[in-house]
Design a protein around this motif. Structure first.
Motif, PDB file in Angstrom:
ATOM      1  N   TRP A   3       0.835  -1.199   0.000  1.00  0.00           N
ATOM      2  CA  TRP A   3       0.000   0.000   0.000  1.00  0.00           C
ATOM      3  C   TRP A   3       0.874   1.256   0.000  1.00  0.00           C
ATOM      4  O   TRP A   3       1.874   1.345   0.706  1.00  0.00           O
ATOM      5  CB  TRP A   3      -0.900   0.029   1.236  1.00  0.00           C
ATOM      6  CG  TRP A   3      -1.990  -0.996   1.201  1.00  0.00           C
ATOM      7  CD1 TRP A   3      -1.924  -2.302   1.597  1.00  0.00           C
ATOM      8  CD2 TRP A   3      -3.319  -0.799   0.734  1.00  0.00           C
ATOM      9  NE1 TRP A   3      -3.124  -2.933   1.400  1.00  0.00           N
ATOM     10  CE2 TRP A   3      -4.009  -2.023   0.875  1.00  0.00           C
ATOM     11  CE3 TRP A   3      -4.009   0.300   0.205  1.00  0.00           C
ATOM     12  CZ2 TRP A   3      -5.344  -2.186   0.513  1.00  0.00           C
ATOM     13  CZ3 TRP A   3      -5.340   0.149  -0.149  1.00  0.00           C
ATOM     14  CH2 TRP A   3      -5.994  -1.085  -0.003  1.00  0.00           C
ATOM     15  N   ALA A  20       0.428   5.816  -0.404  1.00  0.00           N
ATOM     16  CA  ALA A  20      -0.558   6.887  -0.211  1.00  0.00           C
ATOM     17  C   ALA A  20      -0.020   8.193  -0.773  1.00  0.00           C
ATOM     18  O   ALA A  20       1.167   8.510  -0.637  1.00  0.00           O
ATOM     19  CB  ALA A  20      -0.870   7.053   1.278  1.00  0.00           C
ATOM     20  N   GLU A  78      -3.258  15.184  -0.981  1.00  0.00           N
ATOM     21  CA  GLU A  78      -4.044  15.966  -1.936  1.00  0.00           C
ATOM     22  C   GLU A  78      -3.200  17.003  -2.676  1.00  0.00           C
ATOM     23  O   GLU A  78      -3.574  17.453  -3.757  1.00  0.00           O
ATOM     24  CB  GLU A  78      -5.221  16.635  -1.230  1.00  0.00           C
ATOM     25  CG  GLU A  78      -4.853  17.632  -0.152  1.00  0.00           C
ATOM     26  CD  GLU A  78      -6.098  18.218   0.496  1.00  0.00           C
ATOM     27  OE1 GLU A  78      -6.433  19.381   0.179  1.00  0.00           O
ATOM     28  OE2 GLU A  78      -6.741  17.518   1.305  1.00  0.00           O
ATOM     29  N   ARG A 100      -6.011   2.462  -7.801  1.00  0.00           N
ATOM     30  CA  ARG A 100      -6.451   3.496  -6.865  1.00  0.00           C
ATOM     31  C   ARG A 100      -7.555   2.863  -6.028  1.00  0.00           C
ATOM     32  O   ARG A 100      -8.716   2.801  -6.431  1.00  0.00           O
ATOM     33  CB  ARG A 100      -6.968   4.706  -7.632  1.00  0.00           C
ATOM     34  CG  ARG A 100      -7.176   5.946  -6.769  1.00  0.00           C
ATOM     35  CD  ARG A 100      -7.930   7.022  -7.558  1.00  0.00           C
ATOM     36  NE  ARG A 100      -7.270   7.331  -8.825  1.00  0.00           N
ATOM     37  CZ  ARG A 100      -6.521   8.400  -9.036  1.00  0.00           C
ATOM     38  NH1 ARG A 100      -6.348   9.282  -8.079  1.00  0.00           N
ATOM     39  NH2 ARG A 100      -5.967   8.607 -10.216  1.00  0.00           N
ATOM     40  N   ARG A 139      -8.820   3.508  -2.810  1.00  0.00           N
ATOM     41  CA  ARG A 139      -9.824   4.307  -2.097  1.00  0.00           C
ATOM     42  C   ARG A 139      -9.245   5.681  -1.790  1.00  0.00           C
ATOM     43  O   ARG A 139      -8.040   5.895  -1.901  1.00  0.00           O
ATOM     44  CB  ARG A 139     -10.260   3.634  -0.794  1.00  0.00           C
ATOM     45  CG  ARG A 139      -9.193   3.574   0.282  1.00  0.00           C
ATOM     46  CD  ARG A 139      -9.713   2.939   1.563  1.00  0.00           C
ATOM     47  NE  ARG A 139      -8.769   3.057   2.662  1.00  0.00           N
ATOM     48  CZ  ARG A 139      -7.764   2.243   2.886  1.00  0.00           C
ATOM     49  NH1 ARG A 139      -7.565   1.211   2.080  1.00  0.00           N
ATOM     50  NH2 ARG A 139      -6.950   2.433   3.923  1.00  0.00           N
ATOM     51  N   VAL A 140     -10.121   6.591  -1.381  1.00  0.00           N
ATOM     52  CA  VAL A 140      -9.713   7.912  -0.905  1.00  0.00           C
ATOM     53  C   VAL A 140     -10.268   8.080   0.500  1.00  0.00           C
ATOM     54  O   VAL A 140     -11.447   7.807   0.757  1.00  0.00           O
ATOM     55  CB  VAL A 140     -10.237   9.036  -1.827  1.00  0.00           C
ATOM     56  CG1 VAL A 140      -9.883  10.397  -1.246  1.00  0.00           C
ATOM     57  CG2 VAL A 140      -9.669   8.883  -3.231  1.00  0.00           C
ATOM     58  N   SER A 141      -9.410   8.491   1.416  1.00  0.00           N
ATOM     59  CA  SER A 141      -9.837   8.735   2.793  1.00  0.00           C
ATOM     60  C   SER A 141      -9.611  10.202   3.144  1.00  0.00           C
ATOM     61  O   SER A 141      -8.928  10.934   2.418  1.00  0.00           O
ATOM     62  CB  SER A 141      -9.073   7.829   3.766  1.00  0.00           C
ATOM     63  OG  SER A 141      -7.693   8.153   3.769  1.00  0.00           O
ATOM     64  N   TRP A 142     -10.187  10.611   4.263  1.00  0.00           N
ATOM     65  CA  TRP A 142      -9.995  11.994   4.732  1.00  0.00           C
ATOM     66  C   TRP A 142      -9.487  11.948   6.163  1.00  0.00           C
ATOM     67  O   TRP A 142      -9.931  11.143   6.986  1.00  0.00           O
ATOM     68  CB  TRP A 142     -11.301  12.770   4.689  1.00  0.00           C
ATOM     69  CG  TRP A 142     -11.146  14.199   5.183  1.00  0.00           C
ATOM     70  CD1 TRP A 142     -10.689  15.271   4.485  1.00  0.00           C
ATOM     71  CD2 TRP A 142     -11.436  14.670   6.503  1.00  0.00           C
ATOM     72  NE1 TRP A 142     -10.662  16.388   5.271  1.00  0.00           N
ATOM     73  CE2 TRP A 142     -11.121  16.059   6.531  1.00  0.00           C
ATOM     74  CE3 TRP A 142     -11.921  14.081   7.664  1.00  0.00           C
ATOM     75  CZ2 TRP A 142     -11.282  16.839   7.665  1.00  0.00           C
ATOM     76  CZ3 TRP A 142     -12.079  14.858   8.799  1.00  0.00           C
ATOM     77  CH2 TRP A 142     -11.769  16.223   8.792  1.00  0.00           C
ATOM     78  N   ASP A 143      -8.525  12.798   6.439  1.00  0.00           N
ATOM     79  CA  ASP A 143      -7.941  12.877   7.772  1.00  0.00           C
ATOM     80  C   ASP A 143      -7.957  14.334   8.218  1.00  0.00           C
ATOM     81  O   ASP A 143      -7.661  15.234   7.422  1.00  0.00           O
ATOM     82  CB  ASP A 143      -6.493  12.363   7.727  1.00  0.00           C
ATOM     83  CG  ASP A 143      -5.820  12.439   9.079  1.00  0.00           C
ATOM     84  OD1 ASP A 143      -5.985  11.497   9.869  1.00  0.00           O
ATOM     85  OD2 ASP A 143      -5.131  13.450   9.355  1.00  0.00           O
ATOM     86  N   TYR A 156      -7.298  14.985   2.288  1.00  0.00           N
ATOM     87  CA  TYR A 156      -7.668  13.832   1.476  1.00  0.00           C
ATOM     88  C   TYR A 156      -6.428  13.041   1.079  1.00  0.00           C
ATOM     89  O   TYR A 156      -5.438  13.604   0.596  1.00  0.00           O
ATOM     90  CB  TYR A 156      -8.432  14.284   0.222  1.00  0.00           C
ATOM     91  CG  TYR A 156      -9.781  14.861   0.551  1.00  0.00           C
ATOM     92  CD1 TYR A 156     -10.849  14.041   0.832  1.00  0.00           C
ATOM     93  CD2 TYR A 156      -9.969  16.252   0.612  1.00  0.00           C
ATOM     94  CE1 TYR A 156     -12.087  14.562   1.164  1.00  0.00           C
ATOM     95  CE2 TYR A 156     -11.198  16.793   0.936  1.00  0.00           C
ATOM     96  CZ  TYR A 156     -12.257  15.943   1.211  1.00  0.00           C
ATOM     97  OH  TYR A 156     -13.478  16.466   1.547  1.00  0.00           O
ATOM     98  N   THR A 190      -5.154   9.588  -1.079  1.00  0.00           N
ATOM     99  CA  THR A 190      -5.455   8.526  -2.039  1.00  0.00           C
ATOM    100  C   THR A 190      -4.573   7.318  -1.731  1.00  0.00           C
ATOM    101  O   THR A 190      -3.359   7.446  -1.575  1.00  0.00           O
ATOM    102  CB  THR A 190      -5.195   8.998  -3.472  1.00  0.00           C
ATOM    103  OG1 THR A 190      -5.995  10.148  -3.736  1.00  0.00           O
ATOM    104  CG2 THR A 190      -5.545   7.900  -4.472  1.00  0.00           C
ATOM    105  N   HIS A 191      -5.209   6.156  -1.655  1.00  0.00           N
ATOM    106  CA  HIS A 191      -4.498   4.931  -1.289  1.00  0.00           C
ATOM    107  C   HIS A 191      -4.348   4.042  -2.519  1.00  0.00           C
ATOM    108  O   HIS A 191      -5.317   3.743  -3.219  1.00  0.00           O
ATOM    109  CB  HIS A 191      -5.271   4.188  -0.189  1.00  0.00           C
ATOM    110  CG  HIS A 191      -5.447   5.000   1.061  1.00  0.00           C
ATOM    111  ND1 HIS A 191      -4.563   4.976   2.114  1.00  0.00           N
ATOM    112  CD2 HIS A 191      -6.417   5.902   1.406  1.00  0.00           C
ATOM    113  CE1 HIS A 191      -4.975   5.804   3.060  1.00  0.00           C
ATOM    114  NE2 HIS A 191      -6.100   6.383   2.659  1.00  0.00           N
TER     115      HIS A 191
END
Length: 649
Positions: free
Chosen positions: A66, A68, A71, A100, A102-106, A111, A113-114
């Motif tokens: 994985w 990352a 943004e 690609r 998934r996209v997560s938010w922290d 944002y 992208t994983h």
């Protein structure tokens, strides 16, 4: 780890007295603010934090990799390139387009992208090396024909997240090993390790006396022959492994600033002296670890001197120069006298690994405590592991990983074990300065043990050369040291004793105050007159070591909490090979009373059958009263005990 203070300016700013938590602090206990800086940096980075599933694959097992991208790094596509023949991956290597996923938010990094790729399973003994390339999205621009990657994913853990460009770690690796190969050698798992700071331990003098110099940074005269003379004492203590501080040629008394990785420092003795020490230690059943310093050297090391003088020197690429010749990467970017070695330099790697093989083959050392392990990439450690195990299959690699538990876990399959800084911090806060109550300690221990279950093995300690001595932080109360040691030795990690802790060594001032020279205050001369020892404490440590070695369940068993009462400050757990509520033969019940008053703990009768006995108590033996269904155990203030049902009992 070297003392940063000794390389800094002589002007010391006024400091307030440290509070209890600061006094108990350990180097790997990172403040939240520092962790958040690293986390927030994801916004502007394309990273691979050595996130693989599984961490250490067995033969034939596929591996998810994985990465990352933040943004502010709009990656349009990513490709993983890997090799299985030991060569460094490039664009000609086997390519796996990454999806690609998934996209997560922290809340800190925004944002993210994983990206995911799956590397096929490989046979045992394979070192899989890989790099991850990225191409940026450029809306409105015509696509170029097979353009070069615009960015390579970098390691975002440890201190490496600060790096960029050629200094960044961009080559990664993992090893494919059989299940048994992924475990530390059994001798290390079952060891009791004794840490020796060579310059301050014992001299050649008949009485072993080490000079007490007014300058804390001066040589005090400890030698290899001094250690050899102490072997009868260490054998009687019961330890099974010695960890020797760096002994190669260096500038300072601590020798974390190497001048020559291949020579014994003549101030410590000769090559023959080291060989004699090794031979006698092995004859007594003791293994020996060398403190190995692969991440940085002295600024007077010939390789660095040559690199500063000539950009064409073969050793120039061993180091990172931001501005040649006077601005360069150093230990934690804080100590100019300790230039860092580049993990990606093939020349530096060959030199470091060759030196490790030298100590293994020429002197028969059994392993290494690896200083500042976060100073090198996982790719480096995989190569180091393969090379040393190729020469000595039972070599033990113990890393000083001063980082978060998340980072510690990822060394599984790269190193055998890591120094357990999180546990040290918890033991010091609970038993040393009482800023944690037993409820917090139990919550930490239960969560931490579960979290680290699929990580590397761990080695526990109460103190070492980079922190205040444990007895000092208690206010010189041996009963608290006994309680902490009892807990340390009845938990699974391999226990380490810092020299002198067993006889009651303390110090004059907190190392952070710099009153007497920083870390050197925790590195005082070992006393060799028995009248200067706390004989009761020494006897307790001898008994504790015998207990650890006599009860395999303390090393290999599961832990189950059977009692916790924060109001009376009592705590008990069982170390067991079974899963039921009963205390079976060979199991151990460990009980603590951290209050200043006698306390009674009531347990089900099956938790302590009549055949069980008190094997060790830190004070007076507890009083046990039984009824049909219960057992009541009354212990004196600030005391602990271990009970067990032995064979034949």
């Amino acid at each position: 780890m070297p003392d940063i203070f000794e390389s800094a300016t002589d002007a010391v700013p006024a400091q307030s007295e440290p509070d209890a938590e600061q006094m108990a602090a350990v180097p790997g206990d990172l403040p939240l603010s520092e962790i958040l800086i690293r986390w927030t940096a994801q916004r502007t980075q394309f990273r691979h934090d050595n996130t693989t599933l599984p961490l250490a694959p067995i033969p034939g097992e596929p591996v998810e990799v994985w990465a990352a991208s933040g943004e502010e790094v709009p990656i349009e596509r990513a490709v993983l390139y890997y090799t299985v023949d030991g060569s460094r991956p490039d664009r000609s290597s086997t390519a796996l387009p990454m999806e690609r996923a998934r996209v997560s938010w922290d809340p800190h990094a925004g944002y993210i992208t994983h990206w995911l790729a799956r590397i096929p399973g490989q046979p045992a003994g394979t070192c899989v090396r890989y790099r991850i390339a990225g191409w940026l999205a450029r809306p409105g621009s015509p696509p170029a024909e097979e353009p070069e990657p615009e960015i390579w994913a970098q390691d975002g853990q440890g201190f490496a997240f600060h790096f960029s460009g050629e200094r960044a770690f961009t080559t990664f690796a993992y090893l494919v090993e059989e299940e048994q190969q992924r475990r530390p050698p059994s001798w290390a798992t079952e060891a009791v390790i004794y840490q020796i700071f060579l310059d301050r331990f014992r001299s050649d003098a008949a009485d072993g006396h080490v000079a007490t110099e007014s300058d804390p940074q001066a040589l005090h005269g400890g030698t290899l022959n001094g250690v050899r003379a102490a072997l009868p004492y260490l054998s009687e203590l019961g330890v099974t492994c010695l960890w020797l501080s760096p002994l190669h040629l260096a500038e300072s008394y601590h020798r974390y600033d190497a001048l020559d990785y291949f020579r014994v420092d003549p101030r410590l003795g000769s090559s023959a002296d080291l060989q004699a020490l090794m031979a006698e230690a092995h004859a007594r059943g003791m293994r020996v670890l060398l403190d190995f310093v692969p991440a940085h050297v002295s600024w007077h090391h010939p390789a660095f001197v040559a690199a500063q003088m000539d950009r064409q020197a073969p050793s120039h690429d061993w180091f990172y120069f931001e501005r040649w010749p006077d601005r360069y990467g150093t230990f934690l970017d804080a100590v100019p006298s300790l230039p860092s070695l580049r993990s990606e330099s093939e020349g530096a790697r060959r030199h470091i690994i060759a030196s490790a093989l030298h100590w293994l083959s020429e002197y028969g050392v059994d392993g290494f405590r690896l200083d500042h392990a976060i100073g090198h990439s996982m790719d480096f450690w995989c190569e180091f592991r393969q090379a040393t195990r190729g020469l000595r299959p039972d070599v033990f690699l113990l890393g000083e990983v001063t980082d978060t538990p998340d980072a510690l876990r990822r060394y599984h399959g790269r190193l055998d074990a890591v120094l357990d800084f999180p546990l040290a911090a918890a033991l010091r806060s609970t038993f040393g300065v009482h800023t944690w109550d037993l409820g917090r300690f139990d919550r930490f221990l239960s969560s931490y043990e579960s979290y680290m279950a699929d990580g590397p093995a761990r080695a526990s300690f109460l103190d070492n050369h980079d922190m205040n001595r444990f007895l000092f932080i208690t206010g010189n109360r041996p009963e608290l040291l006994k309680l902490a040691a009892l807990c340390q030795f009845t938990l699974a990690p391999t226990p380490i004793i810092y020299y002198g802790t067993e006889v009651g060594m303390s110090q004059r001032a907190d190392i952070s105050t710099k009153t007497f020279g920083g870390d050197a205050e925790a590195r005082a001369a070992m006393p060799w007159r028995p009248e200067d020892w706390n004989q009761e404490l020494l006897a307790f440590y001898r008994s504790l070591i015998r207990l650890r070695r006599a009860l395999p369940v303390l090393t290999y068993g599961a832990r189950r909490v059977v009692h916790l009462d924060t109001s009376q400050a009592t705590y008990a757990y069982v170390r067991t090979q079974a899963g039921g509520p009963h205390l079976e033969r060979g199991d151990a019940l460990v009980l603590f009373n951290l209050s200043e008053q006698p306390q009674t703990v009531v347990l089900p009768a099956v938790a302590l059958p009549p055949a069980a006995t008190t094997l060790l108590a830190s004070g007076q033996a507890p009083v046990i009263r039984r009824s049909r269904h219960q057992v009541a155990i009354t212990s004196e203030p600030l005391s602990g005990a271990v009970f067990s049902w032995q064979e034949g009992g």
